[in-house]
Scaffold this motif. Structure first.
Motif, PDB file in Angstrom:
ATOM      1  N   SER A   1       0.883  -1.171   0.000  1.00 30.35           N
ATOM      2  CA  SER A   1       0.000   0.000   0.000  1.00 30.35           C
ATOM      3  C   SER A   1       0.920   1.220   0.000  1.00 30.35           C
ATOM      4  O   SER A   1       2.129   1.076   0.178  1.00 30.35           O
ATOM      5  CB  SER A   1      -0.893   0.002   1.251  1.00 30.35           C
ATOM      6  OG  SER A   1      -0.195   0.573   2.333  1.00 30.35           O
ATOM      7  N   PRO A   2       0.363   2.415  -0.192  1.00 33.91           N
ATOM      8  CA  PRO A   2       1.240   3.595  -0.236  1.00 33.91           C
ATOM      9  C   PRO A   2       2.060   3.801   1.036  1.00 33.91           C
ATOM     10  O   PRO A   2       3.038   4.559   1.023  1.00 33.91           O
ATOM     11  CB  PRO A   2       0.264   4.761  -0.444  1.00 33.91           C
ATOM     12  CG  PRO A   2      -0.892   4.147  -1.149  1.00 33.91           C
ATOM     13  CD  PRO A   2      -1.009   2.752  -0.583  1.00 33.91           C
ATOM     14  N   THR A   3       1.674   3.107   2.116  1.00 35.12           N
ATOM     15  CA  THR A   3       2.425   3.286   3.355  1.00 35.12           C
ATOM     16  C   THR A   3       2.892   1.973   3.957  1.00 35.12           C
ATOM     17  O   THR A   3       3.291   1.923   5.110  1.00 35.12           O
ATOM     18  CB  THR A   3       1.569   4.021   4.421  1.00 35.12           C
ATOM     19  OG1 THR A   3       0.352   3.287   4.568  1.00 35.12           O
ATOM     20  CG2 THR A   3       1.270   5.451   4.021  1.00 35.12           C
TER      21      THR A   3
ATOM     22  N   ILE B   1       8.146   6.201   1.174  1.00 31.25           N
ATOM     23  CA  ILE B   1       8.872   5.082   0.559  1.00 31.25           C
ATOM     24  C   ILE B   1       9.693   5.640  -0.603  1.00 31.25           C
ATOM     25  O   ILE B   1       9.189   6.462  -1.379  1.00 31.25           O
ATOM     26  CB  ILE B   1       7.895   4.003   0.025  1.00 31.25           C
ATOM     27  CG1 ILE B   1       7.094   3.388   1.194  1.00 31.25           C
ATOM     28  CG2 ILE B   1       8.651   2.918  -0.746  1.00 31.25           C
ATOM     29  CD1 ILE B   1       5.939   2.505   0.748  1.00 31.25           C
ATOM     30  N   ILE B   2      10.963   5.224  -0.674  1.00 25.33           N
ATOM     31  CA  ILE B   2      11.750   5.563  -1.862  1.00 25.33           C
ATOM     32  C   ILE B   2      12.022   4.285  -2.628  1.00 25.33           C
ATOM     33  O   ILE B   2      12.555   3.317  -2.077  1.00 25.33           O
ATOM     34  CB  ILE B   2      13.092   6.223  -1.502  1.00 25.33           C
ATOM     35  CG1 ILE B   2      12.882   7.535  -0.744  1.00 25.33           C
ATOM     36  CG2 ILE B   2      13.922   6.486  -2.764  1.00 25.33           C
ATOM     37  CD1 ILE B   2      14.185   8.212  -0.306  1.00 25.33           C
TER      38      ILE B   2
ATOM     39  N   PRO C   1       1.161   9.642  -3.662  1.00 19.36           N
ATOM     40  CA  PRO C   1       1.738  10.483  -2.607  1.00 19.36           C
ATOM     41  C   PRO C   1       2.519   9.644  -1.591  1.00 19.36           C
ATOM     42  O   PRO C   1       2.079   8.556  -1.212  1.00 19.36           O
ATOM     43  CB  PRO C   1       0.519  11.127  -1.953  1.00 19.36           C
ATOM     44  CG  PRO C   1      -0.554  11.076  -2.996  1.00 19.36           C
ATOM     45  CD  PRO C   1      -0.283   9.843  -3.810  1.00 19.36           C
ATOM     46  N   GLY C   2       3.684  10.144  -1.202  1.00 17.91           N
ATOM     47  CA  GLY C   2       4.488   9.450  -0.202  1.00 17.91           C
ATOM     48  C   GLY C   2       5.492   8.487  -0.811  1.00 17.91           C
ATOM     49  O   GLY C   2       6.374   7.997  -0.123  1.00 17.91           O
ATOM     50  N   ILE C   3       5.329   8.195  -2.096  1.00 15.34           N
ATOM     51  CA  ILE C   3       6.275   7.283  -2.744  1.00 15.34           C
ATOM     52  C   ILE C   3       7.139   8.064  -3.743  1.00 15.34           C
ATOM     53  O   ILE C   3       6.619   8.760  -4.627  1.00 15.34           O
ATOM     54  CB  ILE C   3       5.556   6.126  -3.461  1.00 15.34           C
ATOM     55  CG1 ILE C   3       4.749   5.309  -2.437  1.00 15.34           C
ATOM     56  CG2 ILE C   3       6.569   5.225  -4.175  1.00 15.34           C
ATOM     57  CD1 ILE C   3       4.063   4.100  -3.010  1.00 15.34           C
ATOM     58  N   TYR C   4       8.444   7.969  -3.529  1.00 15.27           N
ATOM     59  CA  TYR C   4       9.398   8.634  -4.414  1.00 15.27           C
ATOM     60  C   TYR C   4      10.136   7.580  -5.226  1.00 15.27           C
ATOM     61  O   TYR C   4      10.152   6.401  -4.866  1.00 15.27           O
ATOM     62  CB  TYR C   4      10.437   9.401  -3.588  1.00 15.27           C
ATOM     63  CG  TYR C   4       9.900  10.548  -2.760  1.00 15.27           C
ATOM     64  CD1 TYR C   4      10.104  11.869  -3.168  1.00 15.27           C
ATOM     65  CD2 TYR C   4       9.244  10.318  -1.552  1.00 15.27           C
ATOM     66  CE1 TYR C   4       9.640  12.934  -2.403  1.00 15.27           C
ATOM     67  CE2 TYR C   4       8.774  11.363  -0.778  1.00 15.27           C
ATOM     68  CZ  TYR C   4       8.978  12.674  -1.205  1.00 15.27           C
ATOM     69  OH  TYR C   4       8.533  13.727  -0.440  1.00 15.27           O
ATOM     70  N   ALA C   5      10.787   8.026  -6.305  1.00 13.15           N
ATOM     71  CA  ALA C   5      11.646   7.115  -7.073  1.00 13.15           C
ATOM     72  C   ALA C   5      12.949   7.834  -7.388  1.00 13.15           C
ATOM     73  O   ALA C   5      12.939   8.962  -7.883  1.00 13.15           O
ATOM     74  CB  ALA C   5      10.958   6.688  -8.354  1.00 13.15           C
ATOM     75  N   ALA C   6      14.077   7.179  -7.049  1.00 10.12           N
ATOM     76  CA  ALA C   6      15.379   7.814  -7.266  1.00 10.12           C
ATOM     77  C   ALA C   6      16.279   6.865  -8.046  1.00 10.12           C
ATOM     78  O   ALA C   6      16.177   5.648  -7.927  1.00 10.12           O
ATOM     79  CB  ALA C   6      16.019   8.160  -5.927  1.00 10.12           C
TER      80      ALA C   6
END
Lengths: 438, 433
Positions: free
Chosen positions: A120-122, A136-137, A284-289
């Motif tokens: 889930s997003p969290t 989360i990244i 929202p809350g999830i990034y990607a690097a």
């Protein structure tokens, strides 16, 4: 289990972000399914540079030692000990891996070796438990795209487990790594061939550097065969009526994102996770690097993005970095920073280019490394330097001076008035900038 | 040869002056020392004499114009054979050393060294101006391209907000600044016009004297570590003595001020640190050999501080005469720079207008100022009985950096002792045992 931040992937994006997160007080967990450091540390940047150094030294001793006044050995009897070269590279990797672990520990970052799945997003599921995370990244990186031209092709990941090096390797793909590998084999006296999946061979490089590379490969007698010129006769690969002569194919294809397992839907762009200017995904809350967002394949770009994300999570405003040097650890090395000539043209900017060879530079001559040049691209109004391209034995380090110059919006005047020590190869910077004065 | 005469730095720290009256016309022949122009500076109204003989080729500036030090005043075609200092025909730039170097011309020379102590507090303005120049010349953090852009566009880069690391001004900031300032101009101008009739503020430009007072007061407060002491002294004896002396005097009558000056002059000899200044930059104290007492005087234009030189060597009558002369000059704005320089200690008798205690601001870089309040009839205790008395309140501020509390107390005790018993002035005059 509750965390402020869960990072999936421990490559240059993930591990740097984790350290920064720990330093700024975020309760952080890194999850990686394999080794700490990711591709960069374990079978990318570091080990390839290590074996390239072995090959460069081998070539230097074999072909250059006598000229430098070193004799007493039979150059033809020199043997390249692949197993020892790999052992050396592994010990470096281990040391660096321990360094990362130490930094994590020091900054309170926790690590879990497991497959991760975003439920889930969290929430992330790993090691048979559910871990809650405010943020989360995704830093799961990339891998060479699958290919089906060569059924027996090996993946880069497995290259270091080879017991013996191939004599006639076929390198399939595109990009900096293909040039590095081709020269690696060539320096050791092997006969590599490149089957290119597209041109230019190295994307994003200035045409001028691409032309230099082609010239250099020709000199090294490494042929580039465009993939479309390949034909099949009786199930065997042919190029212009000649059967392809190779004993091992290695997949050096352009890369594709490695997406984590997930229950949620993230918007993608050409197979990569789509992100905004703060590297936020569509959830929202999830990034990607790093590689997984498709912005750049460079380790230092990934690290910079990782830091930018932590700043964003902490509400620290930071200007996005755009000047990433492209470094190629070829022989000699190649480095590029800032805009290319094509980009300057496309932007409609008035510009000038000044270039100076290393062949008149004292230090380069003493090192027997006078092949190469420094090239400055600057706009004509303020003479702000907008692009720098270097071919030199130590180009990948020389480019750092250009990095500071571009970051500070420096001009050729600033470069010209900066005293460079003599004798150094960096003096060429000063000399070429003086050419660029009024 | 033509000589451009620039408005000289006629007092330390003088920055500009206003042209009040021209005495010369174009084509007029003049001699060295002739008055060229009447200028109102932040100190005084004064005549500027010509340093050369010759013919006026050109006059720069009209009546009412403000002229900066170093700007051209007149161009003189000098007589053949006379040495010329410069033939520059372009208007001189500010901060010309040439003008400062022009010693040897009687009046200019005199004016040049004048300047200190004109207002309360005043003196060494040069220090303050040097600091301002330094602040301005301090390089703001900016990228080379941002500097070039700002220069080209005529933007003062010091006014641009930098968004780079450590506030560095980048090319983007210059771009933003330009569009930003245009926007501000559009929005704010009408606002100001709208606001004016509603609030009915009046905007009055500062006079030179007010500018100087403001600057000096601020400088004193910023630099000196002010410490103040207040006390009361029963002066019935002084009142009587003064009345008795005045009954015998022809002409000028004595006020209380000559007695106070006298007492302070005597006490300063014993407490030289109160007649000194701190030279912090050079880590030393400068003890002044002369006792020159500045007297703060209220005028319609503002505060001025004429200086009674060598007050310790003057009689009460001489002091009284000098005070009267200064009062006249102050009223008619005729005090010269010479009248107002070289003060070493200042007295402010604010009580002559009103007020009991005060916290006077030191006339920086002096180390002390003595304030006198209004003498009042008050009950005092004498010989265990409450009796009517004449009580003089005094307020003194010192620069605590060099003057300690004990030193002030001892100084005050001595001064007040003499004021309580004025006959002691006779005893201590000319030196103690």
């Amino acid at each position: 289990m509750n965390y402020d931040l869960v990072i999936i992937g421990s490559g240059p994006a993930g591990y740097v972000a984790a350290i920064k997160a720990g330093q700024t007080g975020l309760k952080t967990l890194v999850i990686d399914r394999k080794y700490i450091g990711g591709m960069c540390l374990n079978w990318g940047c570091i080990p390839t540079k290590s074996i390239l150094e072995s090959a460069k030294l081998f070539k230097r001793i074999k072909h250059g030692a006598s000229e430098f006044g070193i004799s007493g050995f039979d150059p033809d009897g020199l043997v390249f000990d692949w197993a020892q070269a790999v052992k050396r590279s592994k010990s470096i990797v281990q040391k660096l891996g321990r360094g990362i672990e130490y930094l994590w520990k020091k900054n309170g970052v926790e690590y879990l070796q497991a497959e991760a799945r975003i439920v889930s997003p969290t929430e992330v599921e790993a090691d048979n438990r559910i871990i809650s995370a405010k943020n989360i990244i995704i830093a799961t990186g990339s891998k060479p795209r699958q290919q089906n031209s060569f059924s027996d092709a090996m993946e880069l990941e497995d290259f270091f487990s080879l017991e013996q090096l191939p004599e006639k390797p076929l390198l399939f793909g595109r990009g900096a790594i293909i040039l590095e590998f081709a020269q690696f084999f060539s320096m050791l006296g092997k006969k590599p061939i490149i089957v290119s999946t597209g041109l230019p061979l190295i994307p994003k490089l200035d045409d001028y550097l691409e032309a230099y590379i082609n010239k250099r490969l020709k000199k090294d007698k490494i042929s580039i065969i465009p993939q479309e010129e390949l034909g099949t006769i009786d199930g065997k690969l042919y190029h212009k009526d000649q059967p392809l002569d190779y004993d091992r194919a290695i997949n050096c294809n352009l890369r594709e994102a490695v997406l984590p397992d997930m229950n949620i839907e993230l918007e993608l762009r050409d197979g990569y996770i789509k992100t905004d200017e703060h590297y936020r995904s569509s959830v929202p809350g999830i990034y990607a690097a790093g590689d997984v967002n498709g912005i750049s394949y460079l380790a230092h770009a990934a690290s910079a993005q990782g830091v930018a994300i932590i700043n964003h999570i902490n509400g620290v405003v930071s200007e996005p970095q755009t000047n990433y040097p492209i470094n190629i650890y070829s022989d000699p090395e190649i480095a590029q920073l800032g805009l290319t000539e094509a980009e300057l043209k496309a932007a409609g900017r008035e510009y000038q280019i000044k270039e100076m060879g290393l062949n008149a530079n004292g230090k380069a001559m003493t090192e027997g490394a006078s092949e190469g040049f420094i090239r400055l691209l600057f706009e004509t109004k303020y003479r702000q330097v907008l692009g720098v391209q270097i071919v030199a034995a130590n180009a990948t380090d020389l480019i750092s001076e250009a990095g500071v110059l571009l970051e500070l919006e420096g001009t050729v005047y600033d470069l010209a008035r900066t005293v460079h020590a003599h004798p150094t190869i960096a003096e060429v910077f000063m000399d070429v900038s003086q050419e660029g004065l009024d | 040869m033509n000589y451009v005469f620039k408005f000289p730095d006629i007092g330390e720290g003088l920055e500009e002056g206003k042209i009040i009256e021209w005495y010369v016309e174009k084509g007029q022949s003049i001699s060295s020392g002739d008055a060229l122009v009447k200028m109102e500076t932040d100190k005084v109204v004064t005549d500027i004499p010509s340093p050369k003989s010759g013919i006026i080729v050109q006059r720069f500036g009209a009546i009412g114009d403000t002229v900066k030090v170093g700007n051209a005043l007149v161009e003189i075609e000098t007589e053949a054979g006379e040495a010329t200092m410069a033939s520059a025909s372009e208007p001189a730039k500010a901060n010309s050393t040439e003008a400062i170097d022009e010693k040897g011309f009687g009046v200019v020379g005199t004016i040049e060294v004048a300047g200190d102590g004109a207002y309360l507090p005043s003196s060494n303005e040069g220090i303050a101006i040097e600091q301002i120049v330094q602040t301005k010349s301090q390089k703001v953090l900016a990228t080379p391209v941002a500097r070039a852009m700002a220069k080209e566009r005529g933007i003062d880069i010091n006014l641009v907000t930098g968004t780079g690391p450590a506030g560095r001004v980048t090319s983007k900031d210059i771009e933003k600044h330009r569009s930003g300032s245009e926007a501000v101009g559009l929005v704010q101008t009408p606002k100001m016009q709208d606001a004016a009739p509603q609030t009915e503020h009046e905007f009055v430009p500062l006079t030179q004297i007010r500018k100087t007072i403001a600057k000096n007061m601020l400088r004193s407060k910023q630099n000196a570590a002010h410490m103040s002491v207040m006390d009361e002294i029963e002066v019935s004896e002084l009142v009587t003595t003064r009345a008795r002396i005045n009954a015998k005097l022809q002409g000028t009558k004595l006020s209380y001020l000559p007695f106070i000056i006298k007492a302070i002059s005597i006490a300063l000899k014993k407490h030289p640190v109160l007649n000194a200044e701190l030279d912090f930059d050079n880590e030393r104290i400068i003890y002044k050999k002369s006792i020159n007492i500045g007297l703060a005087m209220d005028t319609d234009d503002g505060l001025v501080v004429p200086v009674v030189r060598d007050a310790d060597r003057k009689s009460l009558i001489q002091l009284a005469d000098e005070i009267a002369l200064f009062a006249d000059k102050a009223k008619s704005r005729k005090l010269s720079l010479d009248d107002m320089r070289d003060g070493t200690f200042t007295i402010t008798s604010y009580g002559s207008i009103g007020g009991y205690f005060a916290v006077p601001v030191i006339n920086y870089p002096q180390s002390a100022i003595f304030g006198v309040g209004r003498i009042s009839d008050k009950p005092v205790i004498k010989d265990n009985a409450v009796v009517p008395g004449k009580v003089m309140p005094i307020s003194m501020s010192v620069d605590h950096r060099i003057v300690d509390g004990g030193e002030v107390a001892r100084f005050l005790n001595f001064v007040l002792e003499m004021l309580a018993e004025p006959m002691l002035l006779l005893a201590y005059e000319g030196g103690e045992r």
